[in-house]
Write a protein that holds these residues in place. Structure first.
Motif, mmCIF file in Angstrom:
data_model
loop_
_atom_site.group_PDB
_atom_site.id
_atom_site.type_symbol
_atom_site.label_atom_id
_atom_site.label_comp_id
_atom_site.label_asym_id
_atom_site.label_seq_id
_atom_site.Cartn_x
_atom_site.Cartn_y
_atom_site.Cartn_z
ATOM 1 N N LEU A 19 0.959 -1.302 0.055
ATOM 2 C CA LEU A 19 -0.100 0.060 -0.038
ATOM 3 C C LEU A 19 0.902 1.231 -0.195
ATOM 4 C CD1 LEU A 19 -2.750 -1.062 2.669
ATOM 5 C CD2 LEU A 19 -2.773 -1.557 0.294
ATOM 6 N N SER A 20 0.276 2.248 -0.561
ATOM 7 C CA SER A 20 1.174 3.534 -0.783
ATOM 8 C C SER A 20 0.106 4.543 -0.076
ATOM 9 C CB SER A 20 1.576 3.848 -2.079
ATOM 10 O OG SER A 20 2.413 3.141 -2.603
ATOM 11 N N CYS A 21 0.643 5.586 0.469
ATOM 12 C CA CYS A 21 -0.321 6.851 0.893
ATOM 13 C C CYS A 21 0.608 8.137 0.483
ATOM 14 C CB CYS A 21 -0.487 6.750 2.294
ATOM 15 S SG CYS A 21 -1.404 8.228 2.917
ATOM 16 N N ALA A 22 0.140 8.806 -0.728
ATOM 17 C CA ALA A 22 0.888 9.889 -1.059
ATOM 18 C C ALA A 22 0.152 11.156 -0.383
ATOM 19 C CB ALA A 22 0.847 10.037 -2.581
ATOM 20 N N ALA A 23 0.969 12.167 -0.038
ATOM 21 C CA ALA A 23 0.685 13.136 0.546
ATOM 22 C C ALA A 23 0.556 14.376 -0.296
ATOM 23 C CB ALA A 23 1.088 13.656 2.195
ATOM 24 N N SER A 24 -0.259 15.523 -0.076
ATOM 25 C CA SER A 24 0.041 16.805 -1.064
ATOM 26 C C SER A 24 -0.636 17.629 -0.382
ATOM 27 C CB SER A 24 -0.823 16.479 -2.471
ATOM 28 O OG SER A 24 -2.158 16.224 -2.288
ATOM 29 N N GLY A 25 -0.242 19.179 -0.699
ATOM 30 C CA GLY A 25 -0.673 20.209 -0.196
ATOM 31 C C GLY A 25 0.131 20.692 1.091
ATOM 32 N N ARG A 26 1.026 19.798 1.691
ATOM 33 C CA ARG A 26 1.986 20.065 2.666
ATOM 34 C C ARG A 26 2.905 18.879 2.792
ATOM 35 N NH1 ARG A 26 1.080 21.055 8.749
ATOM 36 N NH2 ARG A 26 3.324 20.377 8.327
ATOM 37 N N THR A 27 3.992 19.427 3.474
ATOM 38 C CA THR A 27 4.964 18.392 3.617
ATOM 39 C C THR A 27 4.554 17.526 5.353
ATOM 40 O OG1 THR A 27 6.719 19.653 4.766
ATOM 41 C CG2 THR A 27 6.669 19.363 2.400
ATOM 42 N N PHE A 28 4.985 16.552 5.410
ATOM 43 C CA PHE A 28 4.839 15.952 6.736
ATOM 44 C C PHE A 28 5.985 15.142 7.214
ATOM 45 C CE2 PHE A 28 0.298 16.127 6.955
ATOM 46 C CZ PHE A 28 -0.008 15.962 5.750
ATOM 47 N N ILE A 29 7.069 15.885 6.883
ATOM 48 C CA ILE A 29 8.468 15.393 7.702
ATOM 49 C C ILE A 29 8.526 15.121 9.071
ATOM 50 C CG2 ILE A 29 10.911 15.980 7.707
ATOM 51 C CD1 ILE A 29 10.642 17.134 4.812
ATOM 52 N N VAL A 63 0.258 -8.056 13.545
ATOM 53 C CA VAL A 63 0.895 -7.692 12.069
ATOM 54 C C VAL A 63 2.196 -7.958 12.428
ATOM 55 C CG1 VAL A 63 -1.109 -6.418 11.236
ATOM 56 C CG2 VAL A 63 0.868 -5.266 12.046
ATOM 57 N N LYS A 64 2.724 -7.760 13.223
ATOM 58 C CA LYS A 64 4.316 -7.959 13.618
ATOM 59 C C LYS A 64 4.986 -9.098 12.914
ATOM 60 C CE LYS A 64 4.620 -5.506 17.897
ATOM 61 N NZ LYS A 64 4.945 -5.493 19.356
ATOM 62 N N GLY A 65 6.037 -8.802 12.118
ATOM 63 C CA GLY A 65 6.741 -9.988 11.533
ATOM 64 C C GLY A 65 6.157 -10.026 9.915
ATOM 65 N N ARG A 66 4.970 -9.513 9.654
ATOM 66 C CA ARG A 66 4.302 -9.648 8.501
ATOM 67 C C ARG A 66 4.200 -8.302 7.500
ATOM 68 N NH1 ARG A 66 -0.804 -11.361 8.091
ATOM 69 N NH2 ARG A 66 -1.454 -10.316 10.033
ATOM 70 N N PHE A 67 4.014 -7.313 8.484
ATOM 71 C CA PHE A 67 4.109 -5.916 7.771
ATOM 72 C C PHE A 67 4.917 -5.300 8.113
ATOM 73 C CE2 PHE A 67 -1.182 -5.783 7.631
ATOM 74 C CZ PHE A 67 -0.987 -6.792 7.078
ATOM 75 N N THR A 68 5.415 -4.399 6.889
ATOM 76 C CA THR A 68 6.411 -3.281 7.406
ATOM 77 C C THR A 68 6.203 -1.876 6.838
ATOM 78 O OG1 THR A 68 8.173 -5.155 6.775
ATOM 79 C CG2 THR A 68 8.850 -2.807 6.672
ATOM 80 N N ILE A 69 6.252 -0.949 7.664
ATOM 81 C CA ILE A 69 5.823 0.386 7.196
ATOM 82 C C ILE A 69 7.343 1.188 6.825
ATOM 83 C CG2 ILE A 69 5.865 1.147 9.666
ATOM 84 C CD1 ILE A 69 3.829 2.934 8.927
ATOM 85 N N THR A 77 5.316 10.206 0.965
ATOM 86 C CA THR A 77 4.634 8.919 0.890
ATOM 87 C C THR A 77 5.194 8.037 2.128
ATOM 88 O OG1 THR A 77 4.360 9.300 -1.456
ATOM 89 C CG2 THR A 77 4.070 7.113 -0.610
ATOM 90 N N VAL A 78 4.035 7.511 2.374
ATOM 91 C CA VAL A 78 4.419 6.085 3.246
ATOM 92 C C VAL A 78 3.925 4.920 2.550
ATOM 93 C CG1 VAL A 78 2.104 6.578 4.457
ATOM 94 C CG2 VAL A 78 4.205 5.508 5.692
ATOM 95 N N TYR A 79 4.564 3.831 3.016
ATOM 96 C CA TYR A 79 4.282 2.497 2.437
ATOM 97 C C TYR A 79 3.997 1.496 3.441
ATOM 98 C CZ TYR A 79 6.843 4.899 -1.452
ATOM 99 O OH TYR A 79 7.138 5.595 -2.258
ATOM 100 N N LEU A 80 3.103 0.512 2.848
ATOM 101 C CA LEU A 80 2.987 -0.648 4.057
ATOM 102 C C LEU A 80 3.001 -1.804 3.010
ATOM 103 C CD1 LEU A 80 2.082 -1.271 6.834
ATOM 104 C CD2 LEU A 80 -0.392 -1.774 6.063
#
Length: 123
Positions: A19-29, A63-69, A77-80
């Motif tokens: 999964l991807s989550c793209a942000a727009s309109g401001r930065t989220f650093i 989800v530990k051990g199966r999912f990686t963020i 952008t953040v990924y899962l």
């Protein structure tokens, strides 16, 4: 400000999705970025969070051990990465961004939410 989640779909048990989550309109650093999910008939629950550039990462126990963020601040952008998927992972997945991360109540710290993306895992 907009968060756009994508990458959901139908997959067989044992398979993977990213999964991807793209942000727009401001930065989220300086923000925590997180994933949540809501299965039919259930409340939305926490999945994973990454704080700033990864100074801390949190996962739900199931989800530990199966999912990686992960996150790419240059792309806002953040990924899962979801591996070894199970039918019980079936849900609508939402991404969030928050200026504060509460480990006991992650949803409370989210200031922005994206629309969900459906993940369906068949048995």
């Amino acid at each position: 400000v907009q968060l756009q989640a994508s990458g959901g779909g139908l997959v067989q048990a044992g398979g993977s999705l990213r999964l991807s989550c793209a942000a727009s309109g401001r930065t989220f650093i300086d923000y925590a970025r997180a994933w949540f999910r809501q299965a039919p008939g259930k409340e939305r629950g926490f999945v994973a969070a990454i704080i700033r550039s990864g100074e801390s990462i949190h996962y739900a126990d199931d989800v530990k051990g199966r999912f990686t963020i992960s996150r790419d601040n240059a792309k806002n952008t953040v990924y899962l990465q979801m591996n070894s998927l199970k039918p019980e992972d079936t849900a609508v997945y939402y991404c969030g961004a928050g200026s504060t991360f509460f480990t006991t109540s992650p949803q409370l710290g989210m200031n922005y939410w994206g629309k969900g993306t459906q993940v369906t895992v068949s048995s």
